[in-house]
Structures are given as C-alpha cells and as structure tokens.
Scaffold this motif. Structure first.
Motif, mmCIF file in Angstrom:
data_model
loop_
_atom_site.group_PDB
_atom_site.id
_atom_site.type_symbol
_atom_site.label_atom_id
_atom_site.label_comp_id
_atom_site.label_asym_id
_atom_site.label_seq_id
_atom_site.Cartn_x
_atom_site.Cartn_y
_atom_site.Cartn_z
ATOM 1 N N LEU A 75 0.315 2.117 59.999
ATOM 2 C CA LEU A 75 0.571 1.238 58.664
ATOM 3 C C LEU A 75 -0.217 2.009 57.586
ATOM 4 N N GLY A 76 -1.279 2.471 58.095
ATOM 5 C CA GLY A 76 -2.211 3.354 56.713
ATOM 6 C C GLY A 76 -2.568 4.511 57.022
ATOM 7 N N ALA A 77 -1.861 5.191 58.200
ATOM 8 C CA ALA A 77 -2.057 6.346 58.769
ATOM 9 C C ALA A 77 -3.558 6.718 59.135
ATOM 10 N N THR A 78 -4.375 7.623 59.396
ATOM 11 C CA THR A 78 -5.432 7.773 60.492
ATOM 12 C C THR A 78 -6.693 8.358 59.551
ATOM 13 N N GLN A 79 -6.681 8.348 58.347
ATOM 14 C CA GLN A 79 -7.777 8.983 57.534
ATOM 15 C C GLN A 79 -8.541 7.698 56.715
ATOM 16 N N ILE A 80 -9.584 7.898 56.630
ATOM 17 C CA ILE A 80 -10.553 6.690 55.921
ATOM 18 C C ILE A 80 -9.769 6.605 54.371
ATOM 19 N N ARG A 81 -9.647 7.712 53.686
ATOM 20 C CA ARG A 81 -9.195 7.615 52.512
ATOM 21 C C ARG A 81 -7.712 7.324 52.432
ATOM 22 N N ASP A 82 -7.130 6.159 51.565
ATOM 23 C CA ASP A 82 -5.805 5.980 51.714
ATOM 24 C C ASP A 82 -5.083 7.112 50.902
ATOM 25 N N PRO A 83 -3.617 7.302 51.360
ATOM 26 C CA PRO A 83 -3.025 8.463 50.676
ATOM 27 C C PRO A 83 -2.761 7.700 49.126
#
Length: 433
Positions: A75-83
C-alpha cells in the motif's frame, strides 16, 4: 509513566543513530508504550510527515511481519518516508520487497534458484577464497580500516551473482551510498571519481548520473525514485541485452518480468544485498572487539562461528526498521490503528526484548536458540539470509584466525552512519601484531 513526545521522536531522527542505537529508549518504550505514536518532524530538507505507529516488542513485530492481510508492504511501500508522488509510489510497488502475496511469491520464484543449496555450495567456495585474499592483502600492514575491507566481499559476491563485470563493481558501491546513506553527507555526495577504469557500459552509466534532483516545490527527490536512479536502471537494461549465462540478470529475463519489475529487482540485489553485509560485518566485528571475552572464546572455538554470526546479527542488526501500512482498522498492543496508518516495526528493539532473550544486552556467541528478526519474518524473510551468513562467517573467521592480537586502534573511535534505516559504521580502524 508516559514519555515525553520529543523524547519518543528520537527513534525517528537520523542523527540519533549517529550516536548509537537508542536501546535504553527502546527498553522504556517496550515497558510503557510498546506500540506508540511517533511524529515525523521535518528533517534533511524534507517536510514533516503524518507520523506512524512504532512497534517495539518481539511478538508484535513478528505478528506484523507475518500478517500481510492486515499490514501491507504494497500500500505505501516499506520506507518510513512516503514516495514523493503517485507515480513514484506506483514504481516502488513493483519491487518484490514492496509486494504482498501472491504477487510477492511470483517475483520471489523468479530468482529463488540462485539461492538453492547447490548454488550456495558452489558460491561459498569462491567466497572463502575471496575472504582469504582480502585478509592476506592487509595482513602485512598491521593496521587498516575494516569497513572498506568488509564492504568488498558483498560487492564482489553480488557482482558474480548479477553478472556485473569486475571493472564496474564500484558502481554498486556508489548506488548503495546514494540510496542507503542519503541521510549522511559523507555518503550522499559520493560518486565515481575516475570512471576511466569502468567498462563502456559503466562509463555510459556514470554519464547519466542525475545531479541534485529536486521536486517542483524544491525538496530533495527521494533517492529511491526512478528519476534519482536513472543511471542504475540504464546500466541494468544494457547489461540485460547480453547477460552472462546463469546470472540473476539472465534469470530475470527468462522469467518475463516487466521493465519496472526488472529494474526494481536489480535495485534490490545491487543495493539491499550489498548494504546489509557492508554494515553487518563491521558492526559484528566491532561488537566482538568490545566484548573481549567473546572474542577470545571465538578465537579458541572457531566451531562456534555459526552461533556467533547469528548472535552478532541479533546484537548489531544491519536493518533498524521496516514499514508496513494498515489495510483495515485493527488493534495492536492495545492501540487502535486505523486503515492507512503507517506501522513501523523496529528489528533493533525486538532483538533486545527481555521476554525472548535472557540478558539481552549481553553479547553471548553461544546463545541458542536465537530467535532474532534481523532477516525479517514471514513471507518477506530475507531470500539471501543463508548467503549473508556464509559471507559473514567466512570473513569473521578469517580475520580472527589470521590477524593475531586483533584490537581497536587506540585513539581512532569508529564513526557511525547517519541513518534511521541502516545500522552502519563508516570507519572501524583495527590493528594486529
């Protein structure tokens, strides 16, 4: 007792980890707020984020990692920072790391054969030989920085797996520096000083290296975006035109991956597979050298290498955290989590959970069983875990056996990576007789 929010927020700030992993803060959070809200203040030129739920206890971390139906990698990928944009998110979602079952399994099957027992047996012989070469090269010196020595082995190994020519190995280091070390000024601005020794493909990639990319509103572009890694992906496609037989690049072509899936798979091997060992091996040796009794024990008992490697990975986890996104309203650790919330599991905290590990702040190379989560858990358990163990075992064993009287060089304190994602050292000066 509730902890001050600014104090809690330290687990998000990259500068925190330049001073060391905040294990005492993790311990307090496990006791009083094992699933807690963390703010995302503006840092490194990027604006503030919406915040996230930090998951600190071992059981809760494993629950999140094994439950993709509730906590999605996609859903939001796996890094804290959003793309930075919907387009960047869509591209990130094509990566195996950012997929949920069943698509994750499809991509994983495309490269699994490269990590079969027979493939690893053959590769381990070459890895042992390379580790011996690296240690033999520095042995007459009496003193060296262990970080570049340790970094060579995973880069060399991945070059063989990917089919990257020896002359272009330094490209893997450059890409890793930009992606993993982007929060650290020493790494973010690194590059290839002299591309003349690269292959024609390598020189063409360096010429396409993006410079100082920013978003339309002036923010730094996410270093994991397609635009920021245009040179890496151009190199990958050029390499795939005539891939070495048996290489992972050849396997990916045969598997019929889409262009974006191929690019992100190359990224995953070229960067993630490199950086984990580059940080884990120096961190492991540093842990041994600062626990003299354990170093002496391993020196006497090389048969303990397997359990020592797992304990070093528990004690110094190369990856600090990973993100998931809630797919629905759920409860975790007594906290109500809403659909769409970021949920970040802290491997570094789970590996020191008192309910799982006796005396967790003590390094014990005889510790078995060792249920650390440094390789993750569930469907995303690290595909290269056994390869990582082989490399780490080979180099640690060789260094201890062939560099007698090994110790930290006096007056040369190790320097840590500025990163809230990777637990790394930039320098580790060691000396021996």
């Amino acid at each position: 007792m509730a902890l001050d929010q600014a104090y809690v927020n330290q687990i998000f700030l990259p500068d925190t980890y330049a001073r060391g992993v905040p294990y005492e803060l993790f311990r307090k959070l496990r006791e009083s707020a094992p699933v807690c809200r963390v703010e995302e203040p503006a840092v490194g030129g990027w604006p503030a984020g919406p915040g996230y739920w930090a998951v600190l206890r071992h059981a809760d971390v494993k629950h999140v990692l094994r439950s993709p139906e509730d906590f999605s990698s996609h859903l939001g990928a796996t890094q804290i920072r959003d793309p930075d944009s919907p387009a960047d998110l869509a591209f990130a979602r094509t990566m195996m790391l950012n997929q949920d079952p069943p698509d994750h399994a499809r991509l994983r099957r495309a490269v699994t054969a490269a990590f079969s027992p027979s493939a690893l047996r053959e590769l381990s012989i070459a890895i042992e030989a390379r580790a011996a070469e690296l240690v033999a090269e520095v042995r007459p010196l009496g003193e060296a920085d262990f970080v570049p020595l340790a970094a060579d082995l995973p880069v060399w190994t991945l070059s063989r797996i990917l089919g990257v020519p020896e002359q272009d190995r330094q490209l893997l280091v450059d890409w890793s520096n930009r992606v993993i070390g982007y929060q650290d000024p020493d790494y973010a601005g690194s590059g290839i000083a002299d591309p003349s020794g690269l292959t024609e493909l390598g020189r063409a990639a360096v010429a396409r290296r993006p410079q100082a990319l920013t978003t339309p509103d002036g923010r730094p572009v996410n270093p994991r975006s397609r635009a920021a890694l245009a040179d890496m992906f151009a190199y990958a496609h050029a390499l795939a035109e005539h891939p070495p037989p048996g290489s992972i690049v050849a396997r990916m072509r045969e598997a019929g991956l889409s262009a974006a899936e191929f690019e992100t798979m190359f990224f995953l091997f070229g960067v993630a597979g490199n950086e984990t060992l580059r940080n884990g091996v120096p961190g492991g040796l540093y842990s041994l050298l600062t626990h003299a009794d354990q170093y002496r024990l391993l020196n006497r008992r090389p048969d303990l290498t397997a359990s020592a490697v797992d304990e070093l990975l528990r004690f110094w986890p190369p990856v600090l955290e990973f993100r998931r996104t809630a797919t629905r309203d759920v409860a975790l650790g007594g906290q109500p989590i809403r659909r769409g919330d970021k949920v970040v599991v802290y491997h570094a905290s789970a590996n020191r959970d008192e309910s799982v590990f006796s005396d967790p702040d003590r390094l014990d190379i005889t510790r078995t069983p060792n249920d650390h989560v440094s390789f993750g858990f569930g469907p995303h358990f690290c595909l290269g875990a056994q390869l990582a163990r082989i490399q780490m075992s080979a180099l640690i064993r060789r260094v201890i056996a062939e560099l007698p009287g090994l110790e930290l060089a006096p007056g040369a304190a190790p320097t840590r990576l500025v990163s809230n994602f990777q637990n790394g050292l930039k320098t580790l000066i060691i000396r021996w007789r």
